[in-house]
Design a protein around this motif. Structure first.
Motif, PDB file in Angstrom:
ATOM      1  N   ILE A 116      -1.611  -1.927   5.987  1.00 49.77           N
ATOM      2  CA  ILE A 116      -2.607  -2.971   5.737  1.00 49.77           C
ATOM      3  C   ILE A 116      -2.223  -4.299   6.383  1.00 49.77           C
ATOM      4  CG2 ILE A 116      -3.431  -1.940   3.590  1.00 49.77           C
ATOM      5  CD1 ILE A 116      -1.528  -3.768   2.077  1.00 49.77           C
ATOM      6  N   THR A 165      -4.705   4.654   2.605  1.00 54.05           N
ATOM      7  CA  THR A 165      -4.477   3.212   2.700  1.00 54.05           C
ATOM      8  C   THR A 165      -3.147   3.035   3.420  1.00 54.05           C
ATOM      9  OG1 THR A 165      -3.584   3.329   0.441  1.00 54.05           O
ATOM     10  CG2 THR A 165      -5.835   2.558   0.682  1.00 54.05           C
ATOM     11  N   THR A 192      -7.769   3.479   7.291  1.00 61.17           N
ATOM     12  CA  THR A 192      -7.957   4.641   6.416  1.00 61.17           C
ATOM     13  C   THR A 192      -7.454   5.948   7.011  1.00 61.17           C
ATOM     14  OG1 THR A 192     -10.199   5.028   7.244  1.00 61.17           O
ATOM     15  CG2 THR A 192      -9.964   3.551   5.338  1.00 61.17           C
ATOM     16  N   SER A 201       0.840  -1.202   0.000  1.00 58.34           N
ATOM     17  CA  SER A 201       0.000   0.000   0.000  1.00 58.34           C
ATOM     18  C   SER A 201       0.865   1.239   0.000  1.00 58.34           C
ATOM     19  CB  SER A 201      -0.924   0.016   1.228  1.00 58.34           C
ATOM     20  OG  SER A 201      -0.170   0.158   2.427  1.00 58.34           O
ATOM     21  N   VAL A 217      -7.777  -2.642   5.592  1.00 58.90           N
ATOM     22  CA  VAL A 217      -7.193  -1.359   5.216  1.00 58.90           C
ATOM     23  C   VAL A 217      -7.542  -0.288   6.255  1.00 58.90           C
ATOM     24  CG1 VAL A 217      -7.044   0.423   3.448  1.00 58.90           C
ATOM     25  CG2 VAL A 217      -7.409  -1.971   2.777  1.00 58.90           C
TER      26      VAL A 217
END
Length: 294
Positions: free
Chosen positions: A268, A265, A281, A238, A279
């Motif tokens: 992860i 992102t 945020t 990510s 994910v």
């Protein structure tokens, strides 16, 4: 309560195929069909998202033994020593089990589990939490550290990165060691089952040997954040800004882009038995889960 979500599929490969063929219904060769099947994967299907109460959540960690998902919440600036950071626990359906499981951390980021302890990077120290007691039992100060970030564990060796100093360290039996230096903007770390360490930095995805020397796996996905190993030639990486890539045999494919929604992102994680991508945020304050097909 989980919110209703919609399904996201990557169609770029399909559109590219029809553009090249002109939409013709003519029969194609078997090898062309196989190539197109390869182009159509991978894809992500949005499954669920938590309520937006996970404050500046930076990292997720799935514990296969218990089924719990740990979430690190900065709740403030990523390098501010304000004691506001905390760790939450959610389940595999996106329900928040315990929002304030452990508190009193400054800016928690990467996490790893070893011998019943949860290890968390916290600016210039590693916070050691006894999972059963849900209590911080030790703080390992790292001399010269400035921005400790990701963490991963192999047996009792806890690897962690310092994004600002460009170093990878490890903690073993309570002692701190240097592993690699001059790794510009080093962030995401992941250890393979055989003990091989992989990392994401300003140059891309690297594979390290036991001496801290590296070879490049991919040079396109630079400035990566979270890293997952699917197998010895397939990875997911990510970028914090809102991009997730699948890297297979050194070639990257963009499988998620949420920059337009301003949904980050960050670090992860993955539930391998269900192919679920987790994910965090960051500024959206929620964790989102996707089903991966590849």
């Amino acid at each position: 309560m989980k919110k209703n979500v919609i399904t996201y599929f990557s169609l770029m490969s399909l559109l590219s195929f029809w553009a090249c063929s002109g939409g013709s219904k003519e029969t194609v060769k078997e090898e062309d069909e196989l190539d197109n099947i390869e182009e159509l994967s991978p894809s992500l299907t949005l499954l669920w998202q938590t309520d937006d109460v996970l404050l500046t959540n930076e990292s997720t960690l799935y514990d296969a033994e218990t089924g719990k998902i740990y979430v690190s919440n900065i709740d403030g600036g990523p390098n501010e020593k304000d004691g506001k950071g905390f760790i939450s626990i959610i389940d595999k359906e996106g329900n928040i089990i315990e929002k304030d499981w452990v508190t009193g951390i400054d800016a928690p980021k990467g996490m790893g589990i070893s011998s019943g302890k949860l290890y968390v990077t916290n600016i210039d120290e590693i916070v050691e939490i006894d999972i059963e007691q849900a209590k911080i039992i030790k703080r390992h100060k790292v001399e010269g550290a400035k921005f400790l970030n990701d963490i991963d564990v192999h047996n009792d060796k806890i690897y962690f990165s310092d994004m600002e100093t460009g170093k990878i360290h490890y903690l073993l039996n309570g002692e701190l060691f240097d592993f690699a230096k001059d790794q510009k903007n080093i962030n995401g770390l992941r250890v393979a089952p055989d003990g091989t360490l992989y990392g994401l930095d300003g140059q891309g995805l690297k594979k390290y040997d036991e001496e801290g020397e590296y070879e490049m796996v991919n040079e396109a996905v630079t400035g990566g954040d979270g890293l997952i190993i699917i197998d010895d030639h397939t990875f997911i990486a990510s970028r914090w800004q809102g991009e997730i890539y699948l890297i297979r045999d050194g070639k990257e494919t963009l499988i998620l882009d949420t920059k337009r929604e301003e949904s980050n992102t960050a670090d992860i994680d993955f539930i391998p038995e269900e192919n679920i991508l987790l994910v965090p945020t960051f500024f959206k304050n929620k964790v989102v889960a996707y089903k991966l097909s590849y």
